[in-house]
Design a protein around this motif. Structure first.
Motif, short mmCIF file in Angstrom:
data_model
loop_
_atom_site.label_atom_id
_atom_site.label_comp_id
_atom_site.label_asym_id
_atom_site.label_seq_id
_atom_site.Cartn_x
_atom_site.Cartn_y
_atom_site.Cartn_z
N PRO A 73 0.91 -1.16 0.19
CA PRO A 73 0.11 0.10 0.03
C PRO A 73 0.91 0.98 -0.04
O PRO A 73 1.97 1.12 0.51
CB PRO A 73 -0.74 0.09 1.17
CG PRO A 73 -0.16 -1.19 2.23
CD PRO A 73 0.67 -2.02 1.28
N VAL A 74 0.33 2.31 -0.59
CA VAL A 74 0.96 3.58 -0.69
C VAL A 74 0.33 4.62 -0.34
O VAL A 74 -1.06 4.49 -0.47
CB VAL A 74 1.82 3.94 -2.15
CG1 VAL A 74 2.89 2.89 -2.51
CG2 VAL A 74 0.82 3.91 -3.25
N SER A 75 0.48 5.90 -0.25
CA SER A 75 -0.28 6.99 0.03
C SER A 75 -0.14 7.78 -1.06
O SER A 75 0.45 8.23 -1.64
CB SER A 75 0.41 7.98 1.26
OG SER A 75 0.50 7.24 2.38
N ILE A 76 -1.59 8.17 -1.52
CA ILE A 76 -1.86 8.82 -2.59
C ILE A 76 -2.39 10.39 -2.21
O ILE A 76 -3.41 10.10 -1.28
CB ILE A 76 -2.70 8.45 -3.70
CG1 ILE A 76 -2.92 8.87 -5.00
CG2 ILE A 76 -4.14 7.72 -3.01
CD1 ILE A 76 -3.43 8.25 -6.07
N SER A 77 -1.98 11.42 -2.65
CA SER A 77 -2.70 12.63 -2.17
C SER A 77 -2.69 13.61 -3.45
O SER A 77 -2.09 13.34 -4.43
CB SER A 77 -1.68 13.36 -1.21
OG SER A 77 -0.55 13.43 -1.72
N MET A 78 -3.71 14.46 -3.18
CA MET A 78 -3.96 15.51 -4.50
C MET A 78 -3.52 16.70 -3.80
O MET A 78 -3.95 17.46 -2.93
CB MET A 78 -5.56 15.47 -4.89
CG MET A 78 -5.94 14.36 -5.46
SD MET A 78 -5.10 12.74 -5.54
CE MET A 78 -6.18 11.53 -5.38
N GLU A 79 -2.75 17.44 -4.59
CA GLU A 79 -2.22 18.99 -4.13
C GLU A 79 -2.85 19.85 -4.90
O GLU A 79 -2.74 19.99 -6.45
CB GLU A 79 -0.70 18.85 -4.35
CG GLU A 79 -0.27 20.06 -3.62
CD GLU A 79 1.40 19.89 -3.85
OE1 GLU A 79 1.76 20.43 -4.52
OE2 GLU A 79 1.96 19.29 -2.91
N VAL A 80 -3.55 20.85 -4.44
CA VAL A 80 -4.34 21.96 -5.10
C VAL A 80 -3.16 23.01 -5.40
O VAL A 80 -3.18 23.78 -6.38
CB VAL A 80 -5.35 22.47 -4.18
CG1 VAL A 80 -5.77 23.54 -4.86
CG2 VAL A 80 -6.54 21.54 -3.82
N GLY A 81 -2.41 23.25 -4.42
CA GLY A 81 -1.28 24.13 -4.77
C GLY A 81 -0.43 24.24 -3.56
O GLY A 81 -0.70 23.62 -2.41
N SER A 82 0.49 25.24 -3.46
CA SER A 82 1.28 25.24 -2.10
C SER A 82 1.56 26.59 -2.09
O SER A 82 1.70 27.47 -2.99
CB SER A 82 2.74 24.47 -2.27
OG SER A 82 3.47 24.70 -3.24
N THR A 83 2.24 27.25 -0.75
CA THR A 83 2.58 28.46 -0.80
C THR A 83 3.81 28.50 0.41
O THR A 83 3.51 27.55 1.43
CB THR A 83 1.82 29.33 -0.46
OG1 THR A 83 2.21 30.94 -0.53
CG2 THR A 83 0.89 29.21 0.88
N ASP A 84 4.42 29.13 0.61
CA ASP A 84 5.30 29.50 1.84
C ASP A 84 4.75 30.54 2.76
O ASP A 84 4.34 31.89 2.35
CB ASP A 84 6.80 29.81 1.51
CG ASP A 84 7.42 28.70 0.91
OD1 ASP A 84 7.34 27.50 1.15
OD2 ASP A 84 8.22 29.10 -0.06
N ILE A 85 4.72 30.34 4.08
CA ILE A 85 4.33 31.53 5.15
C ILE A 85 4.87 31.28 6.20
O ILE A 85 5.52 30.21 6.73
CB ILE A 85 2.52 30.99 5.05
CG1 ILE A 85 1.97 32.05 6.23
CG2 ILE A 85 2.56 29.48 5.78
CD1 ILE A 85 0.57 31.99 6.22
#
Length: 148
Positions: A73-85
Motif C-alpha cells: 500500500p502507498v499514500s496517494i494525495s492530491m495537491e491543489v497548490g502550495s505556498t510558503d508562509i
C-alpha cells in the motif's frame, strides 16, 4: 519498572520461547538443505532494487523484480497548490482566512504517490463526494525511472 514487572516480563518471554518448541540449529539446517534440494532450480536470481538493468533495455512493468512490491500500500494525495508562509502569519490564521496558492484557478491538480508526481487531474463530484478525474498520467516507465 520494578522487579515484579521485570519478573512478569521474563516469565512471558520464557512461556513464548517454550511454545516455539525445541527446534535446534540442526533442525534448521536440515530444513534448509531439504528446501535447497527441491526448489533450487525454480528460484529466480536475486536482484537488488534500484540497480541499473544490466542490458540497458527500456524499463518495463514486467519482470520478477517488481512482482514483490505490487501489493504494497502507498499514500496517494492530491495537491491543489502550495505556498510558503512565516509562522507569524500562520498563527494569525482563523476561520475565513484566505491563503494565496501558487496556482491559477482552473489549473489541474497534482496527484502524488508517496510524494512523487504521477498524474494531473481535475476535481469532480461523484455521489456527493469529491473525486479526481485524471487528465494527464505520467507513463509507467517514467514513474519507475523516478523511483530509482
Amino acid at each position: 519498572m520494578n522487579t515484579q514487572d521485570d519478573q512478569a516480563l521474563a516469565d512471558e518471554w520464557a512461556a513464548a520461547l517454550e511454545e516455539t518448541g525445541d527446534a535446534g540449529q540442526a533442525d534448521i539446517d536440515a530444513l534448509l538443505a531439504a528446501d535447497s534440494g527441491n526448489s533450487a532450480s525454480s528460484r529466480l536470481p536475486m536482484e537488488e532494487f534500484g540497480s541499473v538493468p544490466k542490458n540497458n533495455d527500456p524499463v518495463s512493468l514486467e519482470g520478477p523484480n517488481l512482482d514483490v512490491i505490487l501489493d504494497i500500500p502507498v499514500s496517494i494525495s492530491m495537491e491543489v497548490g502550495s505556498t510558503d508562509i512565516n509562522i507569524r502569519n500562520l498563527l494569525q490564521l482563523n476561520q475565513g482566512s484566505v491563503i494565496e496558492l501558487d496556482r491559477l484557478a482552473g489549473e489541474p491538480l497534482d496527484v502524488l504517490v508517496n510524494g512523487t508526481l504521477i498524474a494531473h487531474g481535475e476535481v469532480v463530484v461523484v455521489n456527493e463526494k469529491f473525486g479526481i478525474r485524471l487528465t494527464d498520467v505520467i507513463s509507467p516507465s517514467e514513474r519507475i525511472k523516478k523511483l530509482r
